[in-house]
Design a protein around this motif. Structure first.
Motif, PDB file in Angstrom:
ATOM      1  N   SER A  49      63.916  98.833  54.044  1.00 29.11           N
ATOM      2  CA  SER A  49      62.653  98.862  54.627  1.00 29.11           C
ATOM      3  C   SER A  49      62.433 100.260  55.411  1.00 29.11           C
ATOM      4  N   GLN A  50      63.208 101.213  55.090  1.00 19.96           N
ATOM      5  CA  GLN A  50      63.043 102.593  55.878  1.00 19.96           C
ATOM      6  C   GLN A  50      62.146 103.330  55.212  1.00 19.96           C
ATOM      7  N   LEU A  96      57.706 108.886  44.706  1.00 17.46           N
ATOM      8  CA  LEU A  96      57.605 107.359  43.805  1.00 17.46           C
ATOM      9  C   LEU A  96      56.579 106.351  44.546  1.00 17.46           C
ATOM     10  N   ALA A  97      57.323 105.997  45.823  1.00 17.69           N
ATOM     11  CA  ALA A  97      56.582 105.108  46.533  1.00 17.69           C
ATOM     12  C   ALA A  97      55.277 105.069  46.992  1.00 17.69           C
ATOM     13  N   ARG A  98      55.070 106.422  47.317  1.00 16.19           N
ATOM     14  CA  ARG A  98      53.797 106.982  47.635  1.00 16.19           C
ATOM     15  C   ARG A  98      52.830 106.872  46.388  1.00 16.19           C
ATOM     16  N   ALA A  99      53.382 107.257  45.392  1.00 13.64           N
ATOM     17  CA  ALA A  99      52.284 107.138  43.954  1.00 13.64           C
ATOM     18  C   ALA A  99      51.934 105.720  43.906  1.00 13.64           C
ATOM     19  N   ALA A 100      52.997 104.979  43.971  1.00 15.00           N
ATOM     20  CA  ALA A 100      52.981 103.380  43.677  1.00 15.00           C
ATOM     21  C   ALA A 100      51.834 102.891  44.530  1.00 15.00           C
ATOM     22  N   ALA A 101      51.853 103.135  45.861  1.00 14.90           N
ATOM     23  CA  ALA A 101      50.779 102.607  46.997  1.00 14.90           C
ATOM     24  C   ALA A 101      49.645 103.162  46.623  1.00 14.90           C
ATOM     25  N   GLU A 102      49.393 104.258  46.313  1.00 16.51           N
ATOM     26  CA  GLU A 102      47.993 104.932  46.019  1.00 16.51           C
ATOM     27  C   GLU A 102      47.510 104.271  44.752  1.00 16.51           C
ATOM     28  N   SER A 103      48.327 104.085  43.991  1.00 15.46           N
ATOM     29  CA  SER A 103      47.888 103.302  42.499  1.00 15.46           C
ATOM     30  C   SER A 103      47.067 101.847  42.907  1.00 15.46           C
ATOM     31  N   ILE A 104      47.286 101.430  43.767  1.00 14.11           N
ATOM     32  CA  ILE A 104      46.757 100.020  43.648  1.00 14.11           C
ATOM     33  C   ILE A 104      46.012 100.006  45.331  1.00 14.11           C
ATOM     34  N   GLY A 105      45.851 101.191  45.985  1.00 16.79           N
ATOM     35  CA  GLY A 105      44.922 101.210  47.112  1.00 16.79           C
ATOM     36  C   GLY A 105      45.493 100.847  48.333  1.00 16.79           C
ATOM     37  N   ALA A 106      47.117 100.665  48.443  1.00 15.60           N
ATOM     38  CA  ALA A 106      47.734 100.514  49.537  1.00 15.60           C
ATOM     39  C   ALA A 106      48.020 101.499  50.601  1.00 15.60           C
ATOM     40  N   THR A 107      48.263 101.569  51.643  1.00 11.30           N
ATOM     41  CA  THR A 107      48.646 102.707  52.485  1.00 11.30           C
ATOM     42  C   THR A 107      50.134 103.205  52.282  1.00 11.30           C
ATOM     43  N   CYS A 134      54.240 101.975  51.167  1.00  7.84           N
ATOM     44  CA  CYS A 134      55.214 101.068  50.656  1.00  7.84           C
ATOM     45  C   CYS A 134      56.200 100.673  52.022  1.00  7.84           C
ATOM     46  N   ILE A 135      56.408  99.354  51.992  1.00  3.94           N
ATOM     47  CA  ILE A 135      57.271  98.973  53.204  1.00  3.94           C
ATOM     48  C   ILE A 135      58.558  98.373  52.508  1.00  3.94           C
ATOM     49  N   SER A 136      58.840  98.252  51.525  1.00  3.84           N
ATOM     50  CA  SER A 136      60.281  97.960  50.878  1.00  3.84           C
ATOM     51  C   SER A 136      60.411  98.034  49.416  1.00  3.84           C
ATOM     52  N   ILE A 137      61.745  98.434  49.297  1.00  4.56           N
ATOM     53  CA  ILE A 137      62.125  98.635  47.671  1.00  4.56           C
ATOM     54  C   ILE A 137      63.124  97.974  47.459  1.00  4.56           C
ATOM     55  N   GLN A 138      63.155  97.193  46.412  1.00  2.00           N
ATOM     56  CA  GLN A 138      64.281  96.372  45.823  1.00  2.00           C
ATOM     57  C   GLN A 138      64.703  96.919  44.429  1.00  2.00           C
ATOM     58  N   LYS A 139      65.995  97.281  44.369  1.00  2.00           N
ATOM     59  CA  LYS A 139      66.478  97.774  43.118  1.00  2.00           C
ATOM     60  C   LYS A 139      66.916  96.673  42.188  1.00  2.00           C
ATOM     61  N   TYR A 140      66.226  96.580  41.092  1.00  2.00           N
ATOM     62  CA  TYR A 140      66.883  95.476  40.079  1.00  2.00           C
ATOM     63  C   TYR A 140      68.261  95.929  39.468  1.00  2.00           C
ATOM     64  N   THR A 158      57.328  96.732  47.476  1.00  2.00           N
ATOM     65  CA  THR A 158      56.201  95.689  48.262  1.00  2.00           C
ATOM     66  C   THR A 158      55.370  96.646  49.259  1.00  2.00           C
ATOM     67  N   MET A 159      53.983  96.448  49.104  1.00  2.00           N
ATOM     68  CA  MET A 159      53.203  97.339  49.814  1.00  2.00           C
ATOM     69  C   MET A 159      52.647  96.550  51.444  1.00  2.00           C
ATOM     70  N   ASP A 160      52.178  97.509  52.105  1.00  2.00           N
ATOM     71  CA  ASP A 160      51.646  96.969  53.560  1.00  2.00           C
ATOM     72  C   ASP A 160      50.628  96.245  53.330  1.00  2.00           C
ATOM     73  N   ASN A 161      50.018  96.018  52.179  1.00  2.39           N
ATOM     74  CA  ASN A 161      48.838  94.792  52.047  1.00  2.39           C
ATOM     75  C   ASN A 161      49.647  93.238  51.374  1.00  2.39           C
ATOM     76  N   GLY A 162      50.810  93.399  51.102  1.00  6.44           N
ATOM     77  CA  GLY A 162      51.522  92.297  50.507  1.00  6.44           C
ATOM     78  C   GLY A 162      51.611  92.283  49.156  1.00  6.44           C
TER      79      GLY A 162
END
Length: 573
Positions: free
Chosen positions: A44-45, A82-93, A95-101, A113-117
């Protein structure tokens, strides 16, 4: 060498089946991303780039060429971007957490996971995934086509990039929706027989949709702006030609065009307007691979002085023979030769189902390297059926086993075998009734003609001994091939010395294949499929392989020179 044709074919299928299964498993286990598996790390950093494991292969160890295997599965990029591009792609402010599969063999995947859930999946291809740009561009277009044209629940893509140098992320990537439901692997073994048959019925309906579309060319599917398609590129849906400006056919993306260094070859990759052109290009590709690349270590069969030893000149000669007889091998049934788009990796981690109604398929993931090729070359059977046997001679269900007098372990094994067999028969019955074109493709896949085509596709790695043996046997049935007439003679002459040499090669290859089967049986779940094993089993696997290696060398090597040769061919480190 002169067994009756039906006996020869069953013998061929028995010996080549482990290689076919090994190749199929190399697709299914290699590409697993298991998007609902337990994550390796939840973070979550804000400076995601400090997590070194995001970029390395962390799922396990390799017992074949480990340094090279790890190198081709490590990729450095800017995770913050990459996290920033992901957030922007769905209108979130943000990314608050990343899990590596858990790592796939060709990709890395992350749950963001974005700040909008909202949750999305980010996928980054490894260096070994395929040809830059084309692999990612084709995967994105294929998912779109599958969802919108083939009515298949493929993930929706929010944003993507196929030119690593053009984006601050510094890598190709796909940002897509997270599939609903749970992987079929979570429930398949617990489903009752009627539920399993319902899953198969749903899969049959999906494949019927795939069969409703054919294409004008063989190759890969793309958006029109990402390739230079041939002028008449189109697809045919339910008998009607569709000249869609959105989709186009471009270079091939199948794994056989990429694996073992083939992605580096400067070769024609399509598209091709005829099946003959496509199969000729395969022969040219394998020829160039043999001439310019280092032969990979082989774990489909063991090699050595008393077994079979790979021979570059034989491989090249065989490919020359193959290109002379391609037109004779092609079946006349156009339903099974038309260019089709298919998902060839239907294992139970790539299929998602409704947890409350597991007969309902909610998503199919991992469309990388799906390509347009003849129907007969596609894998007709989902890997989750766990069928490793020969094609059943009839579609009759097997009777319930007699369990009296058996131990609990024996009863469990007998019931499992009975279930697997009858589920597979049920699958074949559904295919025969609902998708007869696919059933005819299955029938062709059990002929020597298909065997020769399949072996030619992988001649760089293996296959020359089996190919020679099949070709010699084909002389007796040459006139029976659909493309042949009685006045076209068999184009090759094999002397008695040739036949004896080919028999020795074939016997050696069969013995090497059987040795691998014995090793796998001894190791059981310690067997390193594709040379890979999980961290916690690495030491035990390595020790077991060393013990088995010593046994094999003691049994086969009669001199120090022979022992050295077996050591050279032994694939495991």
């Amino acid at each position: 060498m002169h067994r009756p044709p039906s006996t020869r074919l069953r013998c061929y299928l028995h010996t080549i089946n482990p290689i076919l299964n090994q190749h199929c498993r190399s697709i299914s286990t290699a590409s697993t991303l298991s998007y609902n598996a337990s994550p390796d790390r939840i973070t979550s950093q804000r400076d995601w780039n400090t997590n070194d494991e995001f970029f390395k292969f962390t799922r396990g160890r390799f017992l074949v060429n480990e340094a090279e295997n790890l190198r081709t599965r490590e990729i450095r990029f800017d995770m913050n971007h990459l996290a920033r591009a992901a957030a922007e792609s769905i209108g979130a402010t943000q990314c608050i957490s990343i899990q590596k599969y858990p790592d796939g063999m060709f990709n890395k995947a992350f749950l963001m996971t974005m700040d909008n859930g909202r949750e999305i999946v980010a996928k980054v291809p490894n260096p070994n995934a395929g040809v830059p740009h084309f692999t990612t561009a084709s995967e994105v277009a294929t998912m779109d086509f599958a969802r919108t044209v083939l009515n298949t629940p493929a993930p929706r893509v929010y944003t993507w990039n196929s030119h690593a140098e053009s984006h601050p992320v510094g890598a190709e990537f796909i940002i897509m929706e997270k599939s609903e439901g749970i992987p079929l692997s979570h429930v398949w073994d617990t489903l009752k027989l009627p539920q399993k048959l319902q899953v198969l019925l749903t899969m049959t309906r999906l494949q019927k949709e795939w069969l409703s579309v054919s294409f004008s060319h063989y190759g890969g599917l793309y958006y029109a702006q990402d390739v230079q398609p041939p002028p008449d590129s189109h697809y045919v849906k339910d008998g009607k030609a569709v000249y869609d400006s959105k989709f186009a056919i471009g270079p091939a993306t199948g794994r056989d065009w990429v694996d073992a260094g083939r992605s580096m070859l400067n070769i024609e990759r399509g598209p091709w307007s005829s099946l003959s052109q496509y199969l000729q290009a395969v022969g040219t590709r394998e020829t160039q691979a043999i001439q310019s690349l280092k032969l990979p270590k082989q774990i489909a069969l063991l090699c050595g002085p008393k077994l079979y030893q790979p021979d570059t000149e034989k491989k090249l000669t065989i490919l020359t023979w193959y290109q002379q007889i391609i037109d004779a091998l092609i079946p006349k049934d156009t339903a099974i030769t038309k260019p089709r788009l298919w998902h060839n990796d239907l294992h139970d981690d790539n299929i998602f189902v409704d947890p409350h109604n597991p007969e309902t398929i909610t998503g199919i993931i991992d469309w990388q390297s799906c390509h347009i090729s003849p129907l007969f070359s596609h894998n007709p059977d989902p890997a989750f059926l766990h069928w490793d046997g020969l094609e059943p001679e009839t579609l009759d269900l097997v009777p319930r086993p007699n369990l009296s007098g058996l131990s609990p372990e024996e009863r469990s094994a007998a019931v499992s075998e009975y279930t697997v067999h009858n589920v597979f028969i049920g699958w074949r019955k559904l295919m025969h009734a609902k998708n007869p074109d696919l059933y005819r493709a299955v029938t062709f896949r059990n002929t020597p003609s298909y065997g020769l085509i399949f072996l030619a596709h992988r001649m760089f790695e293996y296959g020359e001994a089996h190919f020679q043996s099949l070709l010699v046997d084909m002389e007796d049935t040459w006139g029976d091939l659909p493309a042949m007439t009685s006045d076209v003679p068999f184009p090759f002459h094999f002397s008695e010395a040739d036949i004896e040499r080919i028999k020795l090669d074939s016997d050696g290859a069969v013995a090497g294949t059987e040795l691998v089967a014995e090793v796998k049986e001894q190791l059981d779940d310690l067997w390193p499929d594709k040379g890979f094993i999980e961290h916690e089993r690495y030491d035990d696997c390595k020790a077991a392989l060393q013990e088995i290696k010593n046994q094999i060398l003691d049994q086969l090597a009669e001199t120090d020179e022979e022992r050295t040769e077996y050591e050279r061919y032994w694939p495991f480190e």
